[in-house]
Structure formats: C-alpha cells, structure tokens
Design an enzyme around this catalytic site. Sequence first.
Site, PDB file in Angstrom:
ATOM      1  N   ASP A 191       2.026 -65.831 -26.811  1.00 14.06           N
ATOM      2  CA  ASP A 191       2.953 -66.930 -27.067  1.00 14.06           C
ATOM      3  C   ASP A 191       2.859 -67.297 -28.540  1.00 14.06           C
ATOM      4  O   ASP A 191       1.836 -67.077 -29.185  1.00 14.06           O
ATOM      5  CB  ASP A 191       2.573 -68.147 -26.226  1.00 14.06           C
ATOM      6  CG  ASP A 191       2.834 -67.941 -24.750  1.00 14.06           C
ATOM      7  OD1 ASP A 191       3.241 -66.828 -24.370  1.00 14.06           O
ATOM      8  OD2 ASP A 191       2.612 -68.885 -23.970  1.00 14.06           O
ATOM      9  N   HIS A 267      -2.346 -59.904 -25.593  1.00 20.45           N
ATOM     10  CA  HIS A 267      -2.269 -58.707 -24.766  1.00 20.45           C
ATOM     11  C   HIS A 267      -1.802 -57.520 -25.605  1.00 20.45           C
ATOM     12  O   HIS A 267      -1.389 -57.677 -26.758  1.00 20.45           O
ATOM     13  CB  HIS A 267      -1.301 -58.938 -23.603  1.00 20.45           C
ATOM     14  CG  HIS A 267      -1.679 -60.079 -22.710  1.00 20.45           C
ATOM     15  ND1 HIS A 267      -2.063 -59.908 -21.395  1.00 20.45           N
ATOM     16  CD2 HIS A 267      -1.733 -61.427 -22.937  1.00 20.45           C
ATOM     17  CE1 HIS A 267      -2.329 -61.091 -20.859  1.00 20.45           C
ATOM     18  NE2 HIS A 267      -2.131 -62.023 -21.781  1.00 20.45           N
ATOM     19  N   SER A 378      -4.185 -69.156 -33.397  1.00 19.77           N
ATOM     20  CA  SER A 378      -4.242 -68.585 -34.738  1.00 19.77           C
ATOM     21  C   SER A 378      -3.013 -67.737 -34.979  1.00 19.77           C
ATOM     22  O   SER A 378      -1.897 -68.180 -34.736  1.00 19.77           O
ATOM     23  CB  SER A 378      -5.526 -67.777 -34.916  1.00 19.77           C
ATOM     24  OG  SER A 378      -5.684 -67.403 -36.259  1.00 19.77           O
TER      25      SER A 378
END
Length: 409
Positions: A191, A267, A378
């Site tokens: 995200d 991911h 981050s």
Amino acid sequence: MATSVVHRFLRLLHGVAPWRSSLHHREITALSQSLQPLWKLPFRAFRTDARKVHTAPARTTFLLRPLPILLATGGGYAGYRQYEKYRERELEKLGLEIPPKLAGHWEVALYKSVPTRLLSRAWGRLNQVELPHWLRRPVYSLYIWTFGVNMKEAAVEDLHHYRNLSEFFRRKLKPQARPVCGLHSVISPSDGKILNFGQVKNCEVEQVKGVTYSLESFLGPRTYTEDLPFPPAASCDSFKNQLVTREGNELYHCVIYLAPGDYHCFHSPTDWTVSHRRHFPGSLMSVNPGMARWIKELFCHNERVVLTGDWKHGFFSLTAVGATNVGSIRIYFDRDLHTNSPRHSKGSYNDFSFVTHANREGVPMRKGEHLGEFNLGSTIVLIFEAPKDFNFQLKTGQKIRFGEALGSL
C-alpha cells in the site's frame, strides 16, 4: 544629601501653581512623614555597589535566554517551512509548476546530526512493551483516528488481540482484502502513494519530480561475483548498461511511499528470483514526500536493503528504504539481516549472496508472495529492466494498494 533631596521635593510640591489648588496642606504633611525614613538611610544605599544583591537574578535571566532564542528560531523556521508548503500547494492547485528548493549541505548535515538511529531503536523498544488489556483499545483507537487506518481489512479486528504497538503495526490483512491482479506483469508490492515512476535516464533516478539521485550510489557498485557476472563499471553509462542485459530493453523505476496508516508488509511485485542482498547502514531521516522534495539523494543517505535478481525480462530489484522510527526492515527469508545496528561504518555496505553451490538459482518469489515488512512505514523503490513497450498505468501522487497493477507490456 538624602534629606536635602526630600526637602527639595516638598518645596517643589508647594511651589507648583496647579498643585496648590489640588493638594491640601495635610496631604503634604503626610507625604513628608512617609518620606522621613529615607533621611536616615546611609548614602551608600544609593550607590551602584549596593545593588550587587540585585545582579544575580539578572545574570540568571541572561543564562536562560539562549533557550527561548533557540525555541523562537526553531519555531520561526518551522513556521516558514509550513508557509512555503502551503504556498506550493496553492500554486499547484492553480496548475503552476513549482521548482524544488533543495536543502543546502549545512541543512542536511544538521539534520543528519540528529540521533535518529538511537531514537528509532528507542521507539522499537517502546513498541515491544506489552500494553495492559484495558489500555489497548484507547491507544490503538487514537492511532486509527490519527492516520485513518481501516481495521475492517485486518485479519483480526479486535484491538485487544494486539499485545503491543509492534504487533498492531504488522497486522495481517484478510485474504480477500487485497486481490492480486494476475493480468499485469508488475503489481504494487505494498500500500502507499506513488511518488514517481518512469524510465531511468542518464543514470539518474527521480525520487520526486525534479529531484534525483544517482543510480550507482543507490544500488552500490557492481562487483565481480558468481551471482553478478559482470566487471565493475567504468562510467555512468556502462553501469546502466550492465543492468540492462538484453538488447532493446530499457531501465524503469517506481517509488512508493508508505504512510504510517498504511499496511506495513510488502510482497513480491512479480515472479522473479532473488540472488543477492546488499544492506546499506545509514541515516534514518524522514522520507515523506515533503522531505523527498527537499533533500537531494535522500534515499542514498538513508539505511536501505537492496534485493537484486532476475525476472523474465532481465534485471529486477526491490529496495526497502528505512526512515525515522523505521530502523527495522525485515526480509522473511533472510535471517542474517539485522538493520539499525548500534555500530556501523559510514558509507559501508554488507553483501550476501543467496546463490550457493547447493542452490545455483537463488530464492524464487511468486507474484504477491509475502516478502518482508517495516515496523512503521517507509518507501519501496523498484528498478527493473523491461522492453521498450512497457507501460505504467499510474499517475504521480495517486494512492495504490498492494496487488493493484503498476504496469504491463
């Protein structure tokens, strides 16, 4: 002498015409009696050396002045920066392009002098502290309200389930919350917000529009090893050419910023094989979009973990960039990785090869497979090789979620 001063004062009261009509004789007499004790005071009481007692508070006040001056200066500078950001937003709304104002060397050096690594380790320790059962809901609810967290997507919605802040930050999602797009070659690994994307030109990569960093400084020099079978680069162009292994291909990049309220795991963005890891210890400056527009080569200053390998079109890399309070970067299949260590050599890096005599290919990753996690939020930077007809399906500044398409052929 003191007596004469008082007498002169009384004579003045009697001698001024306007006062004669307003001051009664009794009032003047009372005033004279009240000033009578002054006549008996020694003259040295009016000398400057008799005021030594009063100099101590003045000196104390002077010693405390640097603190309010520092606070006022810092507050004024912060206010000026906020005003500049507001003005830039207003001009952007009008469709005007604002040239970036980069920080000077002294500003970057001053920022890097802040012990952000120590503060991040302290924050990490605090996150591990188990919260009392009664305190969990109010603490997590405040965080949810502040950063707009959608707990309906969490695999466990009950806030009492998370024993500490670290577990809450690393919460898992429901399987159906992030469907992985199977029709596109590259998906978003996390995200976040798209800061920049496009083709790499002149060995310079844009962290945001108009602010670049060196490709070689970011990835580090290419070394002659079994998993990286090419000699060191002699120039910028040759370094880029080493990454582009197939004729007709180009080098592309994409920068994704993870805000504190975002899902903190990342991911695999495609089917690829990870052959090498390079860990750069470094600063832990903030990487929010405002800082990315202000500090050139921000990502090169910060601690980061670079994973490199190959996919079906050639070179592929994913870099997890650390930030303030995000000193901990975890790669699930790399147990030897330890970030934000108390001791590190400035400008150094550590290499680790996943290619061994027993495993000549490295670590295979499937699209959407769990790869790693941050402790807060981050930045993820993708740099990869692809044919010239590769097309990003993005807009700068847009919000994106893990599993959504970044681009395809």
